[in-house]
Design an enzyme around this catalytic site. Sequence first.
Site, PDB file in Angstrom:
ATOM      1  N   ALA A  62       1.414  -0.918  -0.269  1.00 52.92           N
ATOM      2  CA  ALA A  62       0.279  -0.071   0.038  1.00 52.92           C
ATOM      3  C   ALA A  62       0.845   0.987   0.125  1.00 52.92           C
ATOM      4  CB  ALA A  62      -1.206   0.167   1.407  1.00 52.92           C
ATOM      5  N   GLY A 101       0.598  -5.119   0.439  1.00 52.80           N
ATOM      6  CA  GLY A 101      -0.777  -4.850   0.122  1.00 52.80           C
ATOM      7  C   GLY A 101      -0.360  -5.425  -0.892  1.00 52.80           C
ATOM      8  N   GLU A 104      -0.329  -9.497  -0.839  1.00 51.24           N
ATOM      9  CA  GLU A 104      -2.049  -9.444  -0.600  1.00 51.24           C
ATOM     10  C   GLU A 104      -2.313  -9.393  -2.322  1.00 51.24           C
ATOM     11  OE1 GLU A 104      -2.502  -6.529   2.595  1.00 51.24           O
ATOM     12  OE2 GLU A 104      -3.484  -8.048   3.996  1.00 51.24           O
ATOM     13  N   GLU A 124       4.316  -5.502   6.814  1.00 51.91           N
ATOM     14  CA  GLU A 124       3.670  -4.717   7.379  1.00 51.91           C
ATOM     15  C   GLU A 124       3.719  -4.425   8.862  1.00 51.91           C
ATOM     16  OE1 GLU A 124       2.244  -6.962   5.618  1.00 51.91           O
ATOM     17  OE2 GLU A 124      -0.056  -6.328   3.885  1.00 51.91           O
TER      18      GLU A 124
HETATM   19  C1  3H9 Z   1       0.573  -2.253   3.162  1.00 53.77           C
HETATM   20  O1  3H9 Z   1       0.971  -2.874   2.272  1.00 53.77           O
HETATM   21  C2  3H9 Z   1      -0.823  -2.635   3.930  1.00 53.77           C
HETATM   22  C3  3H9 Z   1      -1.273  -3.366   3.172  1.00 53.77           C
HETATM   23  O2  3H9 Z   1      -1.682  -4.469   3.965  1.00 53.77           O
HETATM   24  C4  3H9 Z   1      -3.066  -2.990   3.205  1.00 53.77           C
HETATM   25  C5  3H9 Z   1      -4.162  -3.450   2.679  1.00 53.77           C
HETATM   26  C6  3H9 Z   1      -5.006  -2.200   2.527  1.00 53.77           C
HETATM   27  N1  3H9 Z   1       4.916   3.877  -0.166  1.00 53.77           N
HETATM   28  O3  3H9 Z   1      13.618   1.948  -0.077  1.00 53.77           O
HETATM   29  P1  3H9 Z   1      13.612   2.497  -1.550  1.00 53.77           P
HETATM   30  C7  3H9 Z   1       9.649   5.162  -1.768  1.00 53.77           C
HETATM   31  S1  3H9 Z   1       2.128  -1.172   4.456  1.00 53.77           S
HETATM   32  C8  3H9 Z   1       5.338   4.938  -0.760  1.00 53.77           C
HETATM   33  O4  3H9 Z   1      14.521   3.148  -1.359  1.00 53.77           O
HETATM   34  P2  3H9 Z   1      14.541  -0.201  -1.651  1.00 53.77           P
HETATM   35  C9  3H9 Z   1      10.661   5.177  -0.824  1.00 53.77           C
HETATM   36  O5  3H9 Z   1      10.007   6.183  -0.024  1.00 53.77           O
HETATM   37  C10 3H9 Z   1       3.453  -1.467   3.194  1.00 53.77           C
HETATM   38  N2  3H9 Z   1       6.365   5.150  -0.671  1.00 53.77           N
HETATM   39  O6  3H9 Z   1      14.057   1.383  -2.571  1.00 53.77           O
HETATM   40  C11 3H9 Z   1      11.184   5.915  -1.548  1.00 53.77           C
HETATM   41  O7  3H9 Z   1      11.055   7.148  -1.771  1.00 53.77           O
HETATM   42  P3  3H9 Z   1      11.648   8.110  -2.995  1.00 53.77           P
HETATM   43  C12 3H9 Z   1       4.313  -3.232   3.103  1.00 53.77           C
HETATM   44  C13 3H9 Z   1       7.361   3.957  -1.198  1.00 53.77           C
HETATM   45  O8  3H9 Z   1      14.730  -0.574  -3.838  1.00 53.77           O
HETATM   46  C14 3H9 Z   1      10.995   4.910  -3.104  1.00 53.77           C
HETATM   47  O9  3H9 Z   1       9.949   4.220  -2.943  1.00 53.77           O
HETATM   48  N3  3H9 Z   1       5.009  -2.387   2.038  1.00 53.77           N
HETATM   49  C15 3H9 Z   1       6.759   2.476  -0.169  1.00 53.77           C
HETATM   50  O10 3H9 Z   1      16.093  -0.044  -1.775  1.00 53.77           O
HETATM   51  C16 3H9 Z   1      12.530   3.731  -3.026  1.00 53.77           C
HETATM   52  O11 3H9 Z   1      12.262   2.783  -1.761  1.00 53.77           O
HETATM   53  C17 3H9 Z   1       5.945  -2.356   2.337  1.00 53.77           C
HETATM   54  O12 3H9 Z   1       7.261  -2.061   4.105  1.00 53.77           O
HETATM   55  C18 3H9 Z   1       5.285   2.776  -0.173  1.00 53.77           C
HETATM   56  N4  3H9 Z   1       4.845   1.164   0.430  1.00 53.77           N
HETATM   57  O13 3H9 Z   1      14.187  -0.501  -1.573  1.00 53.77           O
HETATM   58  C19 3H9 Z   1       7.440  -1.851   1.770  1.00 53.77           C
HETATM   59  N5  3H9 Z   1       7.923   1.704  -0.591  1.00 53.77           N
HETATM   60  O14 3H9 Z   1      13.198   7.504  -3.781  1.00 53.77           O
HETATM   61  C20 3H9 Z   1       8.367  -1.425   2.113  1.00 53.77           C
HETATM   62  C21 3H9 Z   1       9.325   2.622  -1.168  1.00 53.77           C
HETATM   63  O15 3H9 Z   1      11.594   9.119  -2.560  1.00 53.77           O
HETATM   64  N6  3H9 Z   1       9.343  -0.548   0.962  1.00 53.77           N
HETATM   65  N7  3H9 Z   1       8.327   4.062  -0.931  1.00 53.77           N
HETATM   66  O16 3H9 Z   1      12.833   8.212  -1.406  1.00 53.77           O
HETATM   67  C22 3H9 Z   1      10.468  -1.766   1.137  1.00 53.77           C
HETATM   68  O17 3H9 Z   1      11.074  -2.480   1.939  1.00 53.77           O
HETATM   69  C23 3H9 Z   1      11.492  -0.371  -0.166  1.00 53.77           C
HETATM   70  O18 3H9 Z   1      11.269   0.684  -0.703  1.00 53.77           O
HETATM   71  C24 3H9 Z   1      11.531  -1.588  -1.681  1.00 53.77           C
HETATM   72  C25 3H9 Z   1      12.746  -1.101  -2.384  1.00 53.77           C
HETATM   73  C26 3H9 Z   1      12.122  -3.197  -1.351  1.00 53.77           C
HETATM   74  C27 3H9 Z   1      10.048  -1.746  -2.289  1.00 53.77           C
END
Ligand code: 3H9
Length: 655
Positions: A62, A101, A104, A124
Amino acid sequence: MSSVNYRREGDIAILIVDNPPVNALSMAVRVALLDLIEKTDTDPEVKGVVLIGAGKTFVAGADIREFGKKLEGPSGRAPYEAIEASKRPVIAALHGTALGGGLELALTAHYRVALPSTRIGLPEALVGVLPGAGGTQRLPRLVGVEIALDLITNGKHIDAKNALQHGVVDELVDGTDFDALLRGALAFARNVVAEKLPLKRVRDLNEKVTGIDSAVFAKYREANAKKWKGLLAPWKIVDCIEAACTKPWDQAYAFEERSFNECKDSPQRAALSYIFFAEREAAKIAGISPEVKAQPVKSVAIVGAGTMGGGIAMAFANNGIPVKQLEASPEALERGRGIIKQNYDTSVARGSMSQSKADEAMSRISGTLSYEEIGACDMVIEAVFEEMSIKKEVFGKLDKVMKPGAILATNTSTLDIDQIASATQRPEAVVGTHFFSPANVMKLLECVRGGKSSAQTLATAMGLAKQISKVAVLAGNCDGFIGNRILGAYGRQADFLLEEGATPWQVDEALKAFGLPMGIYLMRDMAGLDIGWRVRKYREQFRDKSLRHSLVADRICEQGRYGQKTGAGYYKYDGRNATPDPAIEQLIVEASRELGIERKPISDQEIVNRIIIAMVNEGARIVGEGYAARAADIDVTYVYGYGFPRYEGGLSGSG
Ligand code: 3H9
C-alpha cells in the site's frame, strides 16, 4: 496517464500497474484497478487476465504516505475482493518485490508466476500495521501457521524458490526482466484458459488452518513477549492468524480489518512510518548533485585489528566484500583474527549463522603487516587508537600507498576529521565513517563530512552503507558528530540526576522501562570508563567553568573502577552480571554534599523526561548549527546507533 495500463494480447487482458518508483497501491491505482477488473469481467472477448507491475517490480505494498490521510474513494480492500471474485482467471506475474498489500493482491489472484529473483513478504509490522487485505488469512492457508507467524510478525522476505516450495507461487518463469516475465505469464494464462483450469481461491483452502492447537499461539506470544515489548502490530498479527484458525472466513476477515485499522490509527504507526521515510531521506546528501553516483566498493583495507577494526572487517566480509586487515605485529594480527573467529563461532553456536556462511566470511578476511599491500584497495578504514598523533601518522602513510581515487576513511568517534585529513595531500578523499559497536551488528553508519571531502567521496561513503546492510546518516565535523554529541548531553543530564537524588540503577531501570535496550551506566561500564576519563582530563583546560559540572564520573575512575573489565564501575560485577554497589551510592551522596546539593526523591518519569528533553535540545542545536541536514537524521542516528525505540519515532516523537 493512468496508473494502471491496459492492453490486450489475443483473448488475454494485461493490466500493468504503473506507479513509480515501487508501484505502491495508492488510491489512484485502486480506482484504476477496480475499473479495469469490471471491464475485463464484462468484455466477452477477454478470457483471462495477467496482472503485472511496470518497470522493475510488482506492487511493493500500500502507499504508506496515504495512511494518515482522509481519502475519498473505494476502500483499501475493494480491488482485492474484485480480483478474487473475477469471472476470468487472473494470473499475477511477480518480479522485484511483491510486498505487503502487493503480495496480498497476488494472493487474491487465481494463479501466481514469478521470476526467480523475486522476493515476497508481508513486512507491514515494520511500518506499524498488519496485512489489512487478507494477508493474515490467506498466507497461513498456503504456508501453514508456524511459517506464517514467523514471516508476518517479523516482516521477513522469502525468495521465489522458497515461495514456489510453499505453493505461494505456482510457477517460476525463466528470465530476469519484465519482458521475460510477461511472456511467461501470458503462456501460463493461455494454458489456464485452454485447459479450462478452475478459478483457484486461496481463501477456500482450509486444510492448513484446521485443527491447530491454541497452545501454538500461546507459546509463540510467550516466546516473543520480550522482543515485542511496547509494540502493537505483532500481537495483533498473532490474534488475526489465530482467528483464521478458529473463526469462519467472514468473521476472521472482518476481525483482520478492525485490527488493521486499530494499528493504522495508532501513534505508533505514525512513528514507524515516519522512521521508514526518515531512513530514506537520511541517505540523501544535501547540496550535492544527483549526478554524482556512489562508486561500489569492491575491496577494503582496515587499519587496526582491535575490537572495532574486527567488527568492521566482519561487516564487510558478511556482505561479500574482501577485507585486508593491517596491523603492526603478527601477534596483533593473530589476536584480532582469533576474536573474529570466536565471534563467528558464537553466531554459529547460537544458530544465527550457518557454518558454511561463517567459513565463507572468514575466508574473505586476510591479514598483512605491510602498507604497500593494501594500496590497491578501493577504500581503507582506519580504526586505530583514538589519538590524533597516531591517526595523523597512519594517514600520512596511507596517502603514500593508496591508489588514486581510493577513499581514505577514519572510524574516529570524536576527533577532528579536517586535522586528520591535513596529514594527507588529498583531503578531498578523506571522510569519517563512524561505526557503532559491535560494528558487525549495529546498523548505523555515521559518515562525517570533512571541510574538503569531495562530493564523490561523500556519495561513495554514504552508498557503502547499502552495500554492507547498514543505514547511513551524514554528520558535520563537530565535536562528537551527531551521535556522541547527543550522548554527551544525555550523560550530563543523567549525572546531574545522580547528584540530585537518583542512583545509577534507578536511572538505568527508568530508561529501560521507557524502551532503551540498556541504561547509560551499564553502557558506560561495558564500554570502559577510562576512555572517557582520559578525554575529560584532556578537555579540562577548555571546559567552561561557569557551567554545571558533575563530579561523580571522575571520582569513580579515581578508585580504579573502570567498569566491567575491572570488575567494578558504576556497578560491581561477577563476570558480566552487574549488581548495585552501596559504595557507589555512598560516593554519590558525598559528591552531592560537597556540591551543596540537597538530595530528594526523583521519579522515574522525571528521569526520562529530563534526559529525553536534554537530548532533543542538543539535537535541535546540531540541526541549527548545520551539522545535521534535517531533524530526521538525528532520529535515524538514535534509532539505529543507540537502540532508541523505533515506535517512538526517534527523538522527534518522544520530545
Ligand atoms: C501495506 O501494504 C498495508 C496493506 O496490507 C494494506 C492493505 C489494505 N509507499 O526503499 P527504497 C518509496 S503497508 C510509499 O529507497 P529500494 C521510498 O520512500 C506497506 N512509498 O528502494 C523511496 O522514495 P524516495 C507494506 C514507498 O529499492 C522509493 O520508494 N510494504 C513505499 O532500496 C524507493 O524506495 C512495505 O512495507 C510504499 N509502500 O527498496 C514495503 N515503498 O525515492 C516498503 C517504498 O522518494 N518498501 N517507497 O526516497 C520497501 O521495503 C522498499 O522500499 C523496497 C524497495 C524493498 C520496496
